[in-house]
Design a protein around this motif. Structure first.
Motif: not given
Length: 374
Positions: A191-193, A305, A333, A335-336, A355, A358-359, A362, A368
């Motif tokens: 889901k993070s993709e 997400n 990435d 976001r991270t 992944m 990002t997890l 979250d 972000r």
């Protein structure tokens, strides 16, 4: 015991504690006994799908209990070895035990992350959609590279990968493709993709060997099982049949067996191009329900997400990750801020680091902007 090793022990103990909390250890054994009793029911397999879900849930609990027990035991054993080694002044025994603890800390951190995959649909199988965006032939080629990357990742995880539909590019690559990926926590990891992926490279389709930027969007939606009711009003959908494209020659599809379903209220379009029209209708309806369920999940938890909220069109300003192959090698990435120069490894499916980052983001609840500020 050295301060460094004491810190490692403390990290492992924290991971063990968090694993126990996620498992709800006070009720775990009772739940396992209930699972075992239901497995012995002679009528269990009268409903194969329910039986499969039960067996999967039971195995997940068994695996989680085993991981918790194994990490706890290994931690205690290695602490004891260090204490004995220090008492007997055996530096080799101490060094071996310290090395084992360092490896155990990495395993415990990984299992702690996996334990965070406890969202409503995280354990489900998933649909993965890939659509080429701005960039023409270059973008279609990039879409095929991403498809290969995710298939490689899934195969390394031991997941089952099924191609549901595919539309070839005019000159190279693919315009779009949809896969069903089956395995424990497939949706939770993938889901993070969701979002737009940007590629920068020297285009093999440019005779002048100029640098090109292209974009492809990725969408990830959980496969909805029978325990989740999704109602679809027949008046809201349009079902079209068409002749699916193929390799040509003896493989040409001579019947209108492919199916496209359009959901008017949301504008969602899903397709399937297997050989059987009946099979395609079933696959496409399941895909539609998965998309509608994803919309419901997003409405319930807008923080889940962030890439779903900011996905936008597959073009400038909407990307979640950049893959730069020229003039330097870097995948980052946005976001991270997790990054690596091993572009070949990433394109061969080494995605776990992205992944996991990002997890963890979250779970931390950071935005972000906050993540990028860190």
């Amino acid at each position: 015991m050295r301060a460094e090793i004491q810190n490692i022990v403390a990290e492992i103990e924290k991971s063990v504690e968090l694993l126990a909390q996620r498992l709800d250890m006070e009720t775990a054994q009772h739940r396992l006994e209930e699972f075992n009793a239901r497995v012995e029911d002679p009528n269990l397999w009268d409903n194969p799908e329910a039986a499969q879900k039960l067996m999967r849930d039971r195995q997940m609990l068994v695996d989680a209990l085993d991981v918790h027990r194994r990490i706890s035991q290994d931690l205690a054993d290695n602490i004891e070895l260090i204490e004995l080694g220090e008492m007997e002044e055996d530096a080799e025994v101490v060094a071996d035990a310290e090395g084992a603890l360092k490896s155990l800390a990495k395993l415990a951190a990984q299992k702690e992350l996996e334990a965070l995959l406890d969202g409503e649909a995280d354990g489900n199988d998933t649909f993965l959609e890939i659509n080429s965006g701005a960039g023409g032939t270059e973008s279609c080629d990039w879409a095929s590279m991403l498809a290969r990357m995710y298939v490689r990742w899934a195969e390394k995880k031991g997941y089952k990968v099924e191609l549901q539909s595919e539309s070839a590019g005019e000159e190279a690559g693919i315009k779009s493709a949809t896969y069903k990926i089956s395995g424990q926590n497939a949706y939770g990891w993938l889901k993070s993709e969701s979002g737009v992926h940007r590629l920068v490279r020297i285009s093999p389709f440019d005779s002048a060997a100029k640098r090109h930027t292209s974009f492809t969007s990725v969408g990830v939606y959980p496969v909805v099982d029978d325990n989740i009711e999704i109602e679809v009003n027949p008046a809201d959908i349009r079902i079209d049949t068409y002749r699916s494209s193929g390799a040509g020659g003896q493989h040409v599809n001579t019947t209108d067996s492919a199916v496209r379903i359009t959901h008017a209220p949301t504008g969602i379009v899903v397709t399937s191009s297997e050989k059987s029209q009946h099979q395609n209708r079933d696959i496409a309806m399941k895909a539609l329900k998965s998309r509608l369920y994803q919309l419901e999940l997003d409405r319930r938890n807008a923080a889940v997400n962030e890439m779903h909220e900011n996905k936008g069109d597959a073009g400038w300003g909407n990307q979640i990750r950049s893959y730069v192959l020229q003039p330097y090698q870097m995948v980052k990435d946005l976001r991270t801020n997790f990054e690596t120069s091993d572009t070949k490894g990433v394109l061969d499916g080494d995605l776990d680091g992205f992944m996991a980052a990002t997890l963890a983001l979250d779970v931390s609840g950071k935005s972000r902007a906050e993540a990028q500020g860190d």
